[in-house]
Design an enzyme around this catalytic site. Structure first.
Site, PDB file in Angstrom:
ATOM      1  N   ASP A 208      16.896  56.164  67.699  1.00 59.54           N
ATOM      2  CA  ASP A 208      18.154  54.604  66.944  1.00 59.54           C
ATOM      3  C   ASP A 208      18.468  53.719  68.359  1.00 59.54           C
ATOM      4  O   ASP A 208      18.759  55.075  68.957  1.00 59.54           O
ATOM      5  CB  ASP A 208      18.725  54.335  65.887  1.00 59.54           C
ATOM      6  CG  ASP A 208      18.951  55.346  65.541  1.00 59.54           C
ATOM      7  OD1 ASP A 208      19.209  56.545  65.718  1.00 59.54           O
ATOM      8  OD2 ASP A 208      20.263  55.617  66.438  1.00 59.54           O
ATOM      9  N   ASP A 210      21.438  53.037  67.844  1.00 57.15           N
ATOM     10  CA  ASP A 210      22.453  52.751  66.890  1.00 57.15           C
ATOM     11  C   ASP A 210      22.623  51.893  66.609  1.00 57.15           C
ATOM     12  O   ASP A 210      21.822  51.313  66.049  1.00 57.15           O
ATOM     13  CB  ASP A 210      23.320  53.224  68.193  1.00 57.15           C
ATOM     14  CG  ASP A 210      24.585  53.987  67.325  1.00 57.15           C
ATOM     15  OD1 ASP A 210      24.807  55.204  66.503  1.00 57.15           O
ATOM     16  OD2 ASP A 210      26.259  54.218  67.356  1.00 57.15           O
TER      17      ASP A 210
HETATM   18  N1  LIG Z   1      22.641  56.908  66.068  1.00 58.84           N
HETATM   19  C1  LIG Z   1      23.224  57.726  65.387  1.00 58.84           C
HETATM   20  N2  LIG Z   1      24.558  58.597  65.300  1.00 58.84           N
HETATM   21  C2  LIG Z   1      24.358  59.506  65.470  1.00 58.84           C
HETATM   22  N3  LIG Z   1      23.576  60.816  64.536  1.00 58.84           N
HETATM   23  C3  LIG Z   1      22.693  60.435  65.468  1.00 58.84           C
HETATM   24  N4  LIG Z   1      21.194  60.743  65.125  1.00 58.84           N
HETATM   25  C4  LIG Z   1      20.188  59.707  64.114  1.00 58.84           C
HETATM   26  N5  LIG Z   1      20.890  58.713  64.957  1.00 58.84           N
HETATM   27  C5  LIG Z   1      21.625  59.064  65.223  1.00 58.84           C
END
Ligand SMILES: Nc1ncnc2[nH]cnc12
Ligand SMILES: CSC[C@H]1O[C@H](OP(=O)(O)O)[C@H](O)[C@@H]1O
Length: 287
Positions: A208, A210
């Site tokens: 992703d 974030d």
């Molecule tokens: N955006 C994210 N922040 C922290 N851990 C994660 N693991 C997968 N995506 C994450």
């Protein structure tokens, strides 16, 4: 029989289907129980030990992980090289979901986690400027290229406490710090592996953007798991490829001597209980 290669699987990687001749080993440690049984087996002709970081069914939060027990268990099995697979968020436009990153630096944003075997009468300070084994990272990178993945060599992994994902302000802050990816688990593992003189590198699977990215929704578990499902085969191929190279590549890095210049306590004053508990980790230095 000693097993020299360990694999620690993170979110979405709870098993290695290709493992044959499997055995489950429950290991107790002076630091309490690891995340679950170690699955030992053969991967492409090489013996490996696999551990699901969050336990079977994903029941242990990042803050609850018993990092010491997990690394201790691998050490008692004889593991010298530990490959981690982890889900991460991307802090950069060019690191897209489904890409792989082999990070080479960490920023610690965790709080109150135990990340050392030292204490209880013995003091030591390992070098951690280069927290990842460069040789193991190179093997992981090459295996990812061979597997046809889009992979990025190097990058800074922010290890946050969680379990909630970051606020948008935090996400922007980490970008301003020059960090590349974010997760919740790798920092203590890397430290403890170094103290245990085990090579450590991680295959980070970007799931992703974030929450900083203007064109993407905030991160959800569903988003992470959907992306991981699409990438699970690739991750397994990368791990299998790396293991096949490691099987015949002698260990020439310095990780196996990480404690040679680290321990400051006079061996004769180390309390007996501490000496006994740490024997598999640093017994050779304690006389
Ligand atoms: N955006 C994210 N922040 C922290 N851990 C994660 N693991 C997968 N995506 C994450
Ligand atoms: C399920 S999203 C958050 C979760 O995923 C990552 O886990 P791991 O490093 O074990 O793959 C991240 O660190 C969080 O624990």
């Amino acid at each position: 029989m000693s097993i020299q290669i360990g694999i620690i699987g993170g979110s979405g990687l709870y098993d290695m289907a290709e493992l044959t001749d499997r055995h489950e080993l429950t290991i107790d440690t002076p630091f309490g129980p690891p995340s679950g049984p170690y699955v030992t087996g053969t991967l492409g002709g090489t013996r490996v030990a696999f551990l699901a970081r969050h336990g079977i069914g994903h029941r242990i939060t990042p803050s609850e992980l018993n990092f010491r027990a997990n690394i201790y268990g691998f050490k008692t099995l004889g593991v010298e090289r530990l490959l981690s697979a982890s889900a991460v968020g991307s802090l950069r436009e060019d690191l897209a979901p489904l890409d792989l990153v082999i990070p080479d630096q960490f920023i610690d944003r965790t709080r109150g986690r135990v990340g050392t075997f030292f204490g209880d009468g013995i003091v030591g300070h390992i070098a951690f400027a280069d927290p990842v084994c460069g040789d193991l990272a190179q093997v992981a990178y090459d295996a990812a290229v061979t597997a046809g993945a889009t992979v990025h060599k190097g990058g800074t992994y922010v290890c946050m406490e969680g379990p909630a994902f970051s606020t948008r302000a935090e996400s922007h802050l980490y970008r301003a710090w020059g960090a590349h990816i974010i997760g919740m688990t790798n920092l203590q593992e890397a430290k403890l592996a170094r103290e245990a003189e085990i090579c450590y590198a991680t295959i980070a699977l970007v799931t992703d953007y974030d929450c900083w990215h203007p064109d993407h929704d905030h991160v959800t578990v569903e988003m992470v798991i959907n992306t991981l499902h699409q990438n699970a085969r690739t991750a397994q191929r990368v791990i299998a490829g790396a293991v096949s190279v490691l099987a015949t590549a002698p260990r020439t890095c310095g990780c196996g001597q990480a404690l040679a210049t680290a321990i400051i306590t006079r061996p004769e004053i180390v309390p007996e209980g501490t000496r006994r508990a740490l024997a598999p980790i640093m017994g050779k230095y304690l006389g």
